[in-house]
Motif scaffolding. Structure first.
Motif, PDB file in Angstrom:
ATOM      1  N   GLU A  27      -7.899 -47.269  17.179  1.00 43.17           N
ATOM      2  CA  GLU A  27      -7.407 -46.647  18.409  1.00 43.17           C
ATOM      3  C   GLU A  27      -8.306 -47.010  19.594  1.00 43.17           C
ATOM      4  OE1 GLU A  27      -7.518 -42.624  17.164  1.00 43.17           O
ATOM      5  OE2 GLU A  27      -5.770 -42.845  15.860  1.00 43.17           O
ATOM      6  N   TYR A  82     -14.304 -45.351  28.071  1.00 42.78           N
ATOM      7  CA  TYR A  82     -13.918 -46.576  28.773  1.00 42.78           C
ATOM      8  C   TYR A  82     -15.126 -47.473  29.059  1.00 42.78           C
ATOM      9  CZ  TYR A  82      -8.978 -45.708  29.267  1.00 42.78           C
ATOM     10  OH  TYR A  82      -7.644 -45.534  28.999  1.00 42.78           O
ATOM     11  N   MET A 124      -7.695 -50.400  21.254  1.00 43.01           N
ATOM     12  CA  MET A 124      -6.430 -50.452  21.989  1.00 43.01           C
ATOM     13  C   MET A 124      -6.481 -49.556  23.237  1.00 43.01           C
ATOM     14  SD  MET A 124      -4.698 -52.577  20.249  1.00 43.01           S
ATOM     15  CE  MET A 124      -3.096 -52.393  20.959  1.00 43.01           C
ATOM     16  N   PHE A 136      -7.120 -49.844  26.432  1.00 39.45           N
ATOM     17  CA  PHE A 136      -6.460 -50.192  27.686  1.00 39.45           C
ATOM     18  C   PHE A 136      -4.942 -50.285  27.538  1.00 39.45           C
ATOM     19  CE2 PHE A 136     -10.484 -51.463  29.761  1.00 39.45           C
ATOM     20  CZ  PHE A 136     -10.265 -50.861  30.981  1.00 39.45           C
ATOM     21  N   ASN A 137      -4.454 -50.368  26.296  1.00 41.85           N
ATOM     22  CA  ASN A 137      -3.008 -50.400  26.067  1.00 41.85           C
ATOM     23  C   ASN A 137      -2.416 -49.005  25.923  1.00 41.85           C
ATOM     24  OD1 ASN A 137      -3.028 -53.159  26.133  1.00 41.85           O
ATOM     25  ND2 ASN A 137      -3.120 -53.390  23.921  1.00 41.85           N
ATOM     26  N   THR A 138      -3.158 -48.132  25.243  1.00 39.29           N
ATOM     27  CA  THR A 138      -2.660 -46.785  24.985  1.00 39.29           C
ATOM     28  C   THR A 138      -3.788 -45.771  25.138  1.00 39.29           C
ATOM     29  OG1 THR A 138      -1.628 -45.347  23.355  1.00 39.29           O
ATOM     30  CG2 THR A 138      -3.003 -47.114  22.501  1.00 39.29           C
ATOM     31  N   ASN A 139      -3.428 -44.586  25.530  1.00 34.98           N
ATOM     32  CA  ASN A 139      -4.393 -43.514  25.728  1.00 34.98           C
ATOM     33  C   ASN A 139      -4.558 -42.671  24.468  1.00 34.98           C
ATOM     34  OD1 ASN A 139      -6.089 -42.942  27.803  1.00 34.98           O
ATOM     35  ND2 ASN A 139      -4.749 -41.475  28.805  1.00 34.98           N
ATOM     36  N   LYS A 140      -4.053 -43.155  23.340  1.00 30.81           N
ATOM     37  CA  LYS A 140      -4.046 -42.389  22.097  1.00 30.81           C
ATOM     38  C   LYS A 140      -5.456 -41.975  21.666  1.00 30.81           C
ATOM     39  CE  LYS A 140      -2.254 -42.693  17.401  1.00 30.81           C
ATOM     40  NZ  LYS A 140      -1.648 -43.559  16.397  1.00 30.81           N
TER      41      LYS A 140
END
Length: 195
Positions: free
Chosen positions: A16, A116, A19, A21-25
């Motif tokens: 998780e 981040y 990923m 920058f693709n998803t905030n999961k």
């Protein structure tokens, strides 16, 4: 080695995390509770410190910020100071959150920001490996990477500030004071120390 250790410690969390920058999961699932003090996050912060410090060390060498000789002690000084700045900022923000009784808000903010920045440290790793083991970077390449990282960091900060826009607008003076004291000043001091 640290990246592999982080992946072995928490394979699902690491999947998780990469990923991010693709998803905030990763943020949504992990920010409940005090996730900053987990061993997994500690390893990611260590990766960030080592990666950013190595990049700054390469910048000192290529951009000739320092007239003295470049050596391992300079890298250790940069890494130590950067780690000190990160830990100090987190502790000061936690103390401030306790004083003003906004622990939940600050805990979410810190986790978001640290996650981040850890991710930006991981993004920086391939560039560091390329510059250390293959070719010395040019000034233009380093400047482009620095500007790109600054833009990505500003996007992250802007997104978290946009998310908390109502709180910020109600306390604009304190927000500006926070930006100057805890977001800009530590990095200015790091720059002054290096140059």
């Amino acid at each position: 080695m640290l990246l592999a250790t982080a992946r072995l410690m928490n394979p699902a969390g690491f999947s998780e995390f990469v990923m991010l920058f693709n998803t905030n999961k990763y943020i949504v699932l992990k920010q409940k509770g005090n996730k900053l003090s987990t061993l997994f996050n500690g390893v990611l912060i260590l990766i960030q410190v080592l990666s950013v410090s190595l990049f700054l060390y390469l910048c000192v060498d290529v951009l000739q910020w320092q007239l003295e000789g470049i050596d391992l002690m300079l890298y250790l000084k940069i890494a130590s100071l950067y780690l000190f700045i990160i830990i100090s900022k987190i502790l000061v923000e936690k103390i401030i959150s306790t004083i003003f009784s906004i622990e939940v808000l600050i805990e979410e903010y810190l986790f978001y920001k640290v996650s981040y920045r850890n991710f930006l440290g991981v993004i920086l790793l391939p560039f560091n490996l390329l510059f250390v083991y293959t070719t010395k970077p040019s000034k233009i390449v380093l400047i482009v990477i620095i500007i790109s990282l600054l833009i990505l960091n500003l996007i992250v900060l802007f997104s978290v500030y946009k998310k908390n826009e109502n709180i910020i607008l109600n306390h604009m003076f304190y927000f500006i004071l926070y930006l100057c004291a805890l977001e800009i000043a530590p990095y200015f001091l790091l720059y002054k120390f290096i140059t």
